[in-house]
Design a protein around this motif. Structure first.
Motif, PDB file in Angstrom:
ATOM      1  N   HIS A 269      13.934 -39.461  39.134  1.00  0.00           N
ATOM      2  CA  HIS A 269      14.460 -40.508  39.587  1.00  0.00           C
ATOM      3  C   HIS A 269      13.911 -41.189  40.805  1.00  0.00           C
ATOM      4  N   LYS A 274      14.411 -44.474  42.570  1.00  0.00           N
ATOM      5  CA  LYS A 274      15.812 -44.312  42.915  1.00  0.00           C
ATOM      6  C   LYS A 274      15.997 -43.426  44.176  1.00  0.00           C
ATOM      7  N   GLY A 277      22.297 -41.405  46.487  1.00  0.00           N
ATOM      8  CA  GLY A 277      23.343 -42.437  46.907  1.00  0.00           C
ATOM      9  C   GLY A 277      23.298 -43.606  45.783  1.00  0.00           C
ATOM     10  N   ASP A 278      22.212 -43.831  45.372  1.00  0.00           N
ATOM     11  CA  ASP A 278      22.119 -44.891  44.299  1.00  0.00           C
ATOM     12  C   ASP A 278      23.115 -44.398  43.029  1.00  0.00           C
ATOM     13  N   SER A 279      23.661 -45.235  42.397  1.00  0.00           N
ATOM     14  CA  SER A 279      24.432 -44.996  41.196  1.00  0.00           C
ATOM     15  C   SER A 279      23.621 -44.187  40.098  1.00  0.00           C
ATOM     16  N   GLY A 280      24.074 -42.823  39.675  1.00  0.00           N
ATOM     17  CA  GLY A 280      23.543 -42.188  38.822  1.00  0.00           C
ATOM     18  C   GLY A 280      22.528 -41.164  39.359  1.00  0.00           C
ATOM     19  N   PHE A 281      22.197 -41.416  40.815  1.00  0.00           N
ATOM     20  CA  PHE A 281      20.974 -40.254  41.144  1.00  0.00           C
ATOM     21  C   PHE A 281      21.326 -38.775  41.050  1.00  0.00           C
ATOM     22  N   ILE A 283      22.002 -37.244  38.410  1.00  0.00           N
ATOM     23  CA  ILE A 283      23.004 -37.038  37.150  1.00  0.00           C
ATOM     24  C   ILE A 283      22.386 -36.594  36.083  1.00  0.00           C
ATOM     25  N   GLU A 309      28.815 -31.662  40.662  1.00  0.00           N
ATOM     26  CA  GLU A 309      28.534 -32.927  41.346  1.00  0.00           C
ATOM     27  C   GLU A 309      27.151 -32.611  42.130  1.00  0.00           C
ATOM     28  N   THR A 312      22.048 -33.239  46.042  1.00  0.00           N
ATOM     29  CA  THR A 312      20.865 -33.880  46.051  1.00  0.00           C
ATOM     30  C   THR A 312      20.032 -33.370  47.257  1.00  0.00           C
TER      31      THR A 312
END
Length: 367
Positions: A269, A274, A277-281, A283, A309, A312
């Motif tokens: 990512h 990416k 905090g970006d969507s989907g980072f 995951i 969850e 990161t």
């Protein structure tokens, strides 16, 4: 009033700086990317152009004279980690060193002593402590979901049977602090020590799996960490592994087991641009979830075990910022990475001598 952010200078402007450090520093409001040491900028690879407004230096010696620099991040090849870390500490800077800490445990111990002498923070970027699947496994261990663990396998296997050109990267050459055992092995051993503590004995197999190896680099390793409790940990990094789905973890206990394939996606990512905090980072897809098998009524039952969850890799710099403010410890105490380097030294000695070593015996330090 918002406190003034701490000024960060990065030594080196390769993949490590661009992917693993700068995006995380820029995402931390307590920190500021202040300077980059880049020895030879190119028209299409110039830190000053990529990050307008930063200071640009050509050497670490020049950069440490800047009194505005508060923290130095060393992202160069391992052969320079000790000298650059020492230089920064002795000029009153706090220091973060990319893994592997140093090529030898003796050098690591010396840096720890220098940091204490100058009352500076020193830490090592063991970012894979914040891999989401490792944190998921850690939660299972904390919950005793597997019972008494007897085997822990941690893998970083890839199928790359063709050796890279030794002129293309230092990673393709035989250098102090280089090779798979220092690169990927550092992460894997660190995770094992974090999860289970230091082992009592070690057996190492360190060498090359490639048929053609012009750089004579140690491209693979298998290391067994033996514990008096009966636990056996297998640390493995391979370059000849033609699998669609590479094994990451296999952990077995008397009440259950956990198996996981695929590598945490944060690196990919970050390489794709990416950021935390970006969507989907960070995951993983549900299809890549691990499995948890538990013994129920005397029979093993398997279920999907989705990752927790993502915390990161930003957690590293978040905690380091708190340490700078005196509100927390550094995210990675340097003594553990130093001990990991010592285990690597002993694994290589074990491999060379073809025998299992008792870590409690006295072995000469590597200069």
């Amino acid at each position: 009033m918002t406190p003034k952010p701490y000024n960060i200078a990065i030594i080196g402007y390769g993949l490590s700086a661009k992917v693993f450090h700068i995006p995380l520093i820029q995402g931390a409001p307590e920190l500021k990317l202040y300077a980059v040491v880049q020895r030879t900028p190119k028209p299409n690879d110039d830190a000053e152009k990529d990050h307008p407004g930063i200071k640009s230096y050509r050497s670490g010696e020049e950069m440490v004279q800047d009194s505005e620099v508060e923290v130095v991040v060393v992202t160069t090849a391992p052969t320079s980690h000790f000298e650059l870390g020492k230089l920064a500490l002795e000029h009153g800077k706090h220091v973060i060193i990319e893994k592997p800490f140093t090529p030898s445990s003796k050098e690591a111990s010396e840096l720890i002593a220098i940091a204490k002498k100058h009352d500076r923070l020193l830490t090592v970027y063991q970012n894979r402590r914040w891999d989401t699947d490792f944190l998921t496994l850690s939660k299972l261990l904390d919950q005793k979901a597997l019972g008494r663990v007897v085997e822990f396998e941690t893998h970083y296997d890839r199928h790359r049977p063709d050796a890279p050109d030794p002129t293309s990267t230092w990673k393709a050459k035989f250098l102090p602090g280089g090779g798979a055992v220092y690169d990927l092995g550092t992460h894997l051993i660190d995770q094992a020590v974090v999860a289970f503590g230091p082992p009592d004995k070690i057996t190492g197999f360190v060498g090359s799996q490639r048929e053609h190896n012009p750089g004579e680099v140690e491209d693979s390793c298998t290391i067994l960490l033996h514990y008096d409790s009966g636990l056996l940990t297998t640390v493995k990094a391979a370059v000849v592994s033609p699998e669609e789905n590479q094994l990451r973890y296999w952990v077995r206990g008397d009440m259950g087991s956990y198996k996981k394939f695929h590598i945490d996606p944060q690196e990919d990512h970050l390489k794709a641009g990416k950021k935390p905090g970006d969507s989907g980072f960070g995951i993983e897809s549900k299809e890549r979830a691990g499995t948890l098998t538990t013994v129920q009524g005397g029979q093993p039952k398997t279920q999907t075990c989705a990752n927790i969850e993502p915390v990161t890799y930003s957690a590293f710099y978040s905690q380091f910022s708190k340490a700078l403010a005196g509100q927390d410890e550094v995210p990675v105490k340097p003594e553990t990475p130093r001990d990991v380097i010592r285990l690597i030294e002993l694994a290589r000695l074990s491999s060379k001598e073809g025998r299992t070593l008792d870590i409690r015996e006295g072995y000469a330090e590597i200069d």
